[in-house]
Design a protein around this motif. Structure first.
Motif, PDB file in Angstrom:
ATOM      1  N   LYS A  66       0.876  -1.291  -0.082  1.00  0.00           N
ATOM      2  CA  LYS A  66      -0.047   0.075  -0.114  1.00  0.00           C
ATOM      3  C   LYS A  66       0.832   1.403  -0.079  1.00  0.00           C
ATOM      4  CE  LYS A  66      -3.743  -2.199   2.748  1.00  0.00           C
ATOM      5  NZ  LYS A  66      -4.643  -2.097   3.701  1.00  0.00           N
ATOM      6  N   TYR A  67       2.029   1.215  -0.642  1.00  0.00           N
ATOM      7  CA  TYR A  67       3.149   2.353  -0.630  1.00  0.00           C
ATOM      8  C   TYR A  67       2.562   3.409  -1.006  1.00  0.00           C
ATOM      9  CZ  TYR A  67       3.700   0.545  -5.413  1.00  0.00           C
ATOM     10  OH  TYR A  67       3.279   0.329  -7.056  1.00  0.00           O
ATOM     11  N   SER A  68       1.659   3.507  -2.186  1.00  0.00           N
ATOM     12  CA  SER A  68       1.046   4.994  -2.565  1.00  0.00           C
ATOM     13  C   SER A  68       0.253   5.517  -1.520  1.00  0.00           C
ATOM     14  CB  SER A  68       0.030   4.581  -3.905  1.00  0.00           C
ATOM     15  OG  SER A  68       1.019   4.007  -4.983  1.00  0.00           O
ATOM     16  N   GLU A  69      -0.570   4.809  -0.736  1.00  0.00           N
ATOM     17  CA  GLU A  69      -1.559   5.294   0.547  1.00  0.00           C
ATOM     18  C   GLU A  69      -0.576   5.749   1.542  1.00  0.00           C
ATOM     19  OE1 GLU A  69      -4.408   3.316   3.701  1.00  0.00           O
ATOM     20  OE2 GLU A  69      -4.587   2.597   1.483  1.00  0.00           O
ATOM     21  N   ILE A  70       0.598   5.019   1.609  1.00  0.00           N
ATOM     22  CA  ILE A  70       1.281   5.397   2.870  1.00  0.00           C
ATOM     23  C   ILE A  70       2.260   6.879   2.435  1.00  0.00           C
ATOM     24  CG2 ILE A  70       3.360   4.760   3.993  1.00  0.00           C
ATOM     25  CD1 ILE A  70       2.779   2.004   3.636  1.00  0.00           C
ATOM     26  N   LEU A  71       2.554   6.885   1.155  1.00  0.00           N
ATOM     27  CA  LEU A  71       3.142   8.031   0.781  1.00  0.00           C
ATOM     28  C   LEU A  71       2.152   9.259   0.939  1.00  0.00           C
ATOM     29  CD1 LEU A  71       5.570   6.624  -2.197  1.00  0.00           C
ATOM     30  CD2 LEU A  71       6.112   7.277   0.251  1.00  0.00           C
ATOM     31  N   SER A  72       1.091   9.126   0.354  1.00  0.00           N
ATOM     32  CA  SER A  72       0.171  10.172   0.352  1.00  0.00           C
ATOM     33  C   SER A  72      -0.030  10.728   1.604  1.00  0.00           C
ATOM     34  CB  SER A  72      -1.171   9.736  -0.188  1.00  0.00           C
ATOM     35  OG  SER A  72      -1.973   8.753   0.603  1.00  0.00           O
ATOM     36  N   LYS A  73      -0.068  10.212   2.724  1.00  0.00           N
ATOM     37  CA  LYS A  73      -0.297  10.657   4.052  1.00  0.00           C
ATOM     38  C   LYS A  73       0.793  11.571   4.478  1.00  0.00           C
ATOM     39  CE  LYS A  73      -2.278   6.384   5.664  1.00  0.00           C
ATOM     40  NZ  LYS A  73      -2.310   5.301   6.723  1.00  0.00           N
ATOM     41  N   SER A  74       1.933  11.442   3.745  1.00  0.00           N
ATOM     42  CA  SER A  74       3.143  12.551   4.018  1.00  0.00           C
ATOM     43  C   SER A  74       3.278  13.412   2.736  1.00  0.00           C
ATOM     44  CB  SER A  74       4.348  11.863   4.271  1.00  0.00           C
ATOM     45  OG  SER A  74       4.387  11.156   5.346  1.00  0.00           O
ATOM     46  N   ASN A  75       1.961  13.289   1.815  1.00  0.00           N
ATOM     47  CA  ASN A  75       2.143  14.543   0.838  1.00  0.00           C
ATOM     48  C   ASN A  75       3.188  14.242  -0.254  1.00  0.00           C
ATOM     49  OD1 ASN A  75      -0.218  15.981   1.826  1.00  0.00           O
ATOM     50  ND2 ASN A  75       1.143  16.987   3.369  1.00  0.00           N
ATOM     51  N   ILE A  76       3.397  12.850  -0.147  1.00  0.00           N
ATOM     52  CA  ILE A  76       4.396  12.538  -1.302  1.00  0.00           C
ATOM     53  C   ILE A  76       3.689  11.694  -2.519  1.00  0.00           C
ATOM     54  CG2 ILE A  76       6.450  11.176  -1.874  1.00  0.00           C
ATOM     55  CD1 ILE A  76       7.321  11.202   1.237  1.00  0.00           C
ATOM     56  N   GLU A  77       3.763  12.221  -3.808  1.00  0.00           N
ATOM     57  CA  GLU A  77       3.245  11.408  -4.893  1.00  0.00           C
ATOM     58  C   GLU A  77       4.103  10.247  -5.478  1.00  0.00           C
ATOM     59  OE1 GLU A  77       2.339  14.145  -8.028  1.00  0.00           O
ATOM     60  OE2 GLU A  77       1.442  15.768  -6.539  1.00  0.00           O
ATOM     61  N   ARG A  78       3.719   9.365  -5.932  1.00  0.00           N
ATOM     62  CA  ARG A  78       4.298   8.056  -6.516  1.00  0.00           C
ATOM     63  C   ARG A  78       4.882   8.433  -7.767  1.00  0.00           C
ATOM     64  NH1 ARG A  78       1.652   2.633  -8.553  1.00  0.00           N
ATOM     65  NH2 ARG A  78       1.547   4.092 -10.421  1.00  0.00           N
ATOM     66  N   ASN A  79       5.742   9.519  -7.837  1.00  0.00           N
ATOM     67  CA  ASN A  79       6.554   9.806  -9.048  1.00  0.00           C
ATOM     68  C   ASN A  79       7.861   9.999  -8.706  1.00  0.00           C
ATOM     69  OD1 ASN A  79       6.700  12.996  -8.897  1.00  0.00           O
ATOM     70  ND2 ASN A  79       4.434  12.723  -9.001  1.00  0.00           N
ATOM     71  N   THR A  80       8.763  10.147  -9.590  1.00  0.00           N
ATOM     72  CA  THR A  80      10.255  10.207  -9.077  1.00  0.00           C
ATOM     73  C   THR A  80      10.644  11.680  -8.590  1.00  0.00           C
ATOM     74  OG1 THR A  80      10.900  10.964 -11.651  1.00  0.00           O
ATOM     75  CG2 THR A  80      11.052   8.457 -10.927  1.00  0.00           C
ATOM     76  N   GLN A  81       9.989  12.839  -9.257  1.00  0.00           N
ATOM     77  CA  GLN A  81      10.291  13.983  -8.895  1.00  0.00           C
ATOM     78  C   GLN A  81       9.891  14.356  -7.310  1.00  0.00           C
ATOM     79  OE1 GLN A  81      12.011  15.733 -10.651  1.00  0.00           O
ATOM     80  NE2 GLN A  81      11.977  17.940  -9.464  1.00  0.00           N
ATOM     81  N   SER A  82       8.489  13.862  -7.142  1.00  0.00           N
ATOM     82  CA  SER A  82       7.970  13.922  -5.765  1.00  0.00           C
ATOM     83  C   SER A  82       8.831  13.414  -4.645  1.00  0.00           C
ATOM     84  CB  SER A  82       6.527  13.752  -5.711  1.00  0.00           C
ATOM     85  OG  SER A  82       6.127  13.945  -4.348  1.00  0.00           O
ATOM     86  N   MET A  83       9.147  12.020  -5.101  1.00  0.00           N
ATOM     87  CA  MET A  83       9.972  11.189  -4.192  1.00  0.00           C
ATOM     88  C   MET A  83      11.633  11.732  -3.874  1.00  0.00           C
ATOM     89  SD  MET A  83       8.515   7.560  -5.568  1.00  0.00           S
ATOM     90  CE  MET A  83       9.827   6.493  -4.629  1.00  0.00           C
TER      91      MET A  83
END
Length: 298
Positions: free
Chosen positions: A72-89
Motif C-alpha cells: 500500500k506504498y502509494s497510500e502510505i506516501l500520500s499521508k506525507s504528501n508524497i506522490e508516487r513519481n520520481t520528482q516528488s519522491m
C-alpha cells in the motif's frame, strides 16, 4: 514501531557501498540490424550487483514484515504528501519520516523501475537511496532530527571522464563522506579565505548528531583565556561561537563566555557528573548583559 531497530539492518548494511560513480549502464545492441534472421534486441539496464542485492532486501523485508503493509506504498506516501513519481519522491524531506514511510519510498522505487527501466539508476545517482537508508539507520540508532536546523548538504561530483554523481546528507560526522576531513584540509589550505570556516571546521563536521537520550554539553572559553569549561545546555539550539551567560565560582556570579565546542552524551557517559555540572543560563544580550565580565568588547 518499536521493532524498527532490528528490522532495518539488512538494508542499512549497504550504506558504506553507496559511493559508486556508476551503478549500472545501458546495454544497446549494436551488432544486429533487425531482419527476422538477425533480430535487434531492445536496450536494457545492466545493474551493478549491489543494486540487485538492495532490490532483494527490500522485497525480503516486505515479505517478512506484513505489518508494514508496503504494497500500500502509494497510500502510505500520500499521508506525507508524497506522490508516487520520481520528482516528488526525490524532493521529499525524509528527516522526520517514520520507518514505514521510508520503506514505502524504497518499495515505490522498485515498482517504478518495473514500468520505467532505469528509474532505480536515477534514484541511486541522485543520492536518494543513500538518503533513505541513512534515515532508516538514524531511526535504528535513535538519532533525533531537529526541525529548527537545516544543516544538510548536496555535493555534485564531476569525474575526469565527464560523469556526474550527487551526494547528499546531513552536515555531521555520520552524514558526510568518509574522506571529508582530508578534502576539508586540502580545500582549506588551497582557499585560505575568510568565511568558509564552518564548512571546514572539524568541530562542526566531526560532531555526531544527537541521539534521543543524549544530553547537550557545551565547552566554553572565557575572555581572559585559560582552559575550556563544560556546561550543560537545556536545549540543542546553540552553535559553536555563540555568546552565552553562565554561572561561575562558588557564589555563581554571571559571566560572558563563548561556546568552543558541543558534545552529545547520555547521562552515564557525561564528561562531568550531571548532578554537579552547571547549566548555561541564557544567550548573551548585548543590551542587558553589557556589564558582565568579559563582555567589554561585544
Amino acid at each position: 514501531m518499536t521493532e524498527e531497530v532490528k528490522r532495518s539492518v539488512r538494508l542499512t548494511r549497504f550504506l558504506p557501498e553507496l559511493d559508486k560513480a556508476e551503478y549500472g549502464k545501458w546495454v544497446i545492441d549494436r551488432e544486429n540490424d533487425g531482419p527476422s534472421g538477425n533480430p535487434l534486441h531492445f536496450p536494457f539496464m545492466d545493474y551493478d550487483g549491489i543494486v540487485d542485492s538492495i532490490w532483494d532486501a527490500i522485497y525480503d523485508f516486505e515479505k517478512d514484515h506484513e505489518d508494514f503493509e508496503l504494497m500500500k506504498y502509494s497510500e502510505i506516501l500520500s499521508k506525507s504528501n508524497i506522490e508516487r513519481n520520481t520528482q516528488s519522491m526525490k524532493e521529499a524531506d525524509v528527516s522526520n519520516l517514520d520507518g514505514q514511510t521510508v520503506m514505502a519510498l524504497l518499495m515505490a522505487a522498485t515498482r517504478i523501475e518495473r514500468f520505467c527501466e532505469g528509474a532505480m539508476l536515477d534514484f541511486l545517482g541522485s543520492g536518494c537511496i543513500s538518503k533513505w537508508l541513512q534515515r532508516l539507520k538514524d531511526i535504528d540508532d535513535g538519532v533525533e532530527s531537529n526541525p529548527n536546523r537545516t544543516d544538510r548538504y548536496r555535493i555534485l561530483i564531476t569525474t575526469r571522464h565527464g560523469g556526474t554523481r550527487k551526494v547528499t546528507g546531513t552536515f555531521d560526522k555520520d552524514g558526510l563522506p568518509s574522506d571529508w576531513p582530508e578534502f576539508a584540509e586540502n580545500l582549506r589550505d588551497f582557499l585560505a579565505s575568510h568565511g568558509i570556516g564552518y564548512l571546514l571546521d572539524d568541530r562542526v563536521y566531526g560532531k555526531a548528531r544527537r541521539r534521543k537520550d543524549d544530553l547537550v554539553f557545551c565547552n566554553v572559553v572565557f575572555h581572559d583565556g585559560g582552559g575550556k569549561y563544560c556546561y550543560l545546555a537545556d536545549d540543542d539550539d546553540f552553535d559553536i561561537g555563540d555568546a552565552v551567560v553562565v554561572p561561575v565560582g562558588q557564589d555563581n556570579p554571571e559571566a560572558f563566555v563563548r561556546i568552543e565546542s558541543i558534545e552529545y552524551h547520555p547521562a552515564e557517559d557525561a564528561p562531568w557528573p550531571v548532578d554537579k555540572i552547571k547549566h548555561i543560563l541564557r544567550r548573551f544580550d548585548a543590551d542587558k548583559d553589557r556589564n558582565l565580565p568579559g563582555s567589554e568588547d561585544e
